[in-house]
Scaffold this motif. Structure first.
Motif, PDB file in Angstrom:
ATOM      1  N   SER A 150      20.339 -31.216   7.965  1.00 15.30           N
ATOM      2  CA  SER A 150      19.211 -30.887   7.153  1.00 15.30           C
ATOM      3  C   SER A 150      18.725 -29.393   7.430  1.00 15.30           C
ATOM      4  O   SER A 150      17.842 -28.847   6.469  1.00 15.30           O
ATOM      5  N   GLY A 151      19.268 -28.662   8.374  1.00 19.78           N
ATOM      6  CA  GLY A 151      18.936 -27.485   8.538  1.00 19.78           C
ATOM      7  C   GLY A 151      17.963 -27.206   9.665  1.00 19.78           C
ATOM      8  O   GLY A 151      17.457 -26.262  10.191  1.00 19.78           O
ATOM      9  N   ARG A 152      17.744 -28.507  10.268  1.00 16.37           N
ATOM     10  CA  ARG A 152      16.947 -28.463  11.474  1.00 16.37           C
ATOM     11  C   ARG A 152      17.822 -27.896  12.801  1.00 16.37           C
ATOM     12  O   ARG A 152      18.908 -28.244  12.900  1.00 16.37           O
ATOM     13  N   ARG A 153      16.990 -27.278  13.695  1.00 13.26           N
ATOM     14  CA  ARG A 153      17.761 -26.802  15.109  1.00 13.26           C
ATOM     15  C   ARG A 153      16.959 -27.847  16.012  1.00 13.26           C
ATOM     16  O   ARG A 153      15.533 -27.741  16.165  1.00 13.26           O
ATOM     17  N   LEU A 154      17.735 -28.430  16.709  1.00  7.58           N
ATOM     18  CA  LEU A 154      17.043 -29.294  17.845  1.00  7.58           C
ATOM     19  C   LEU A 154      17.168 -28.721  19.089  1.00  7.58           C
ATOM     20  O   LEU A 154      18.501 -28.860  19.614  1.00  7.58           O
ATOM     21  N   ASP A 155      16.416 -28.518  20.011  1.00  8.98           N
ATOM     22  CA  ASP A 155      16.471 -28.382  21.255  1.00  8.98           C
ATOM     23  C   ASP A 155      16.788 -29.653  22.256  1.00  8.98           C
ATOM     24  O   ASP A 155      15.913 -30.541  22.177  1.00  8.98           O
ATOM     25  N   LEU A 156      18.069 -29.784  22.724  1.00  8.79           N
ATOM     26  CA  LEU A 156      18.346 -30.762  23.589  1.00  8.79           C
ATOM     27  C   LEU A 156      17.382 -31.088  24.652  1.00  8.79           C
ATOM     28  O   LEU A 156      17.329 -32.311  25.158  1.00  8.79           O
ATOM     29  N   LEU A 157      17.201 -29.931  25.450  1.00  9.58           N
ATOM     30  CA  LEU A 157      16.327 -30.054  26.491  1.00  9.58           C
ATOM     31  C   LEU A 157      15.075 -30.303  26.398  1.00  9.58           C
ATOM     32  O   LEU A 157      13.952 -30.854  27.194  1.00  9.58           O
TER      33      LEU A 157
END
Length: 190
Positions: free
Chosen positions: A3-10
């Protein structure tokens, strides 16, 4: 994410989560590390639909929000994959913490409480265990004796599995997951 989103796993933000990304990822994550019969992997998306159907048989008449919580019980796996339980134990608390933060962010994104009520969590575990037993014996080559020992014999076996235990093609698992999400949430995907 696609989707273009960037997700910070922490430190995942609910604003960086899209249901389409969840469905896309879960439809491509194989249960049992892909060690199942059939021409297609048995995906976490399909497993999620199976668990929701089993929960409905155990506790019919649940409100849609509870059923949505059940459907999304493994949603964090769209990012971190499906790690088998024995390995989760070895990895320890760090994995569990990342998984819990992702699950909470997903819940908040779709308007659910970050943590489900205790009774709903118990129902999810029961339905998930029954699903694991059925998957093990029907898809992953376990004998009933092995599955009884590892998972315990299910206290209830669903009357109608509705084709849930024949692995679907990826696009079908994704489509059905998104459709069910829309039915339960009232939000249709793009």
């Amino acid at each position: 994410m696609l989707s273009g989103r960037r997700l910070d796993l922490l430190d995942p933000s609910p604003f960086d989560i899209e249901v389409e990304d969840i469905a896309h990822g879960l439809a491509r994550v194989a249960r049992w590390n892909g060690q199942t019969v059939g021409d297609h992997v048995f995906s976490v998306a399909q497993h999620s639909l199976l668990v929701e159907a089993i929960a409905d048989e155990i506790a019919p008449g649940l409100p849609d929000a509870a059923r949505l919580t059940i459907l999304l019980h493994d949603a964090a796996e769209y990012v971190i994959g499906d790690v088998i339980t024995p390995l989760k134990s070895v990895i320890g608390d760090g994995y569990a913490a990342v998984e819990a933060r992702l699950r909470a962010a997903v819940h908040l994104r779709v308007g659910l409480p970050a943590e489900p009520p205790v009774e709903l969590t118990r129902l999810i575990k029961r339905a998930d265990r029954i699903a694991a037993y059925l998957e093990a014996t029907k898809l992953a080559g376990f004998s009933r004796g092995e599955a009884d020992e590892i998972f315990g014999r299910p206290e209830v076996e669903p009357r109608s599995l509705g084709g849930y235990l024949t692995a679907w093609p990826t696009h079908e698992a994704q489509r059905r997951f998104l459709q069910r999400f829309g039915e339960l949430s009232g939000v249709q995907s793009r």
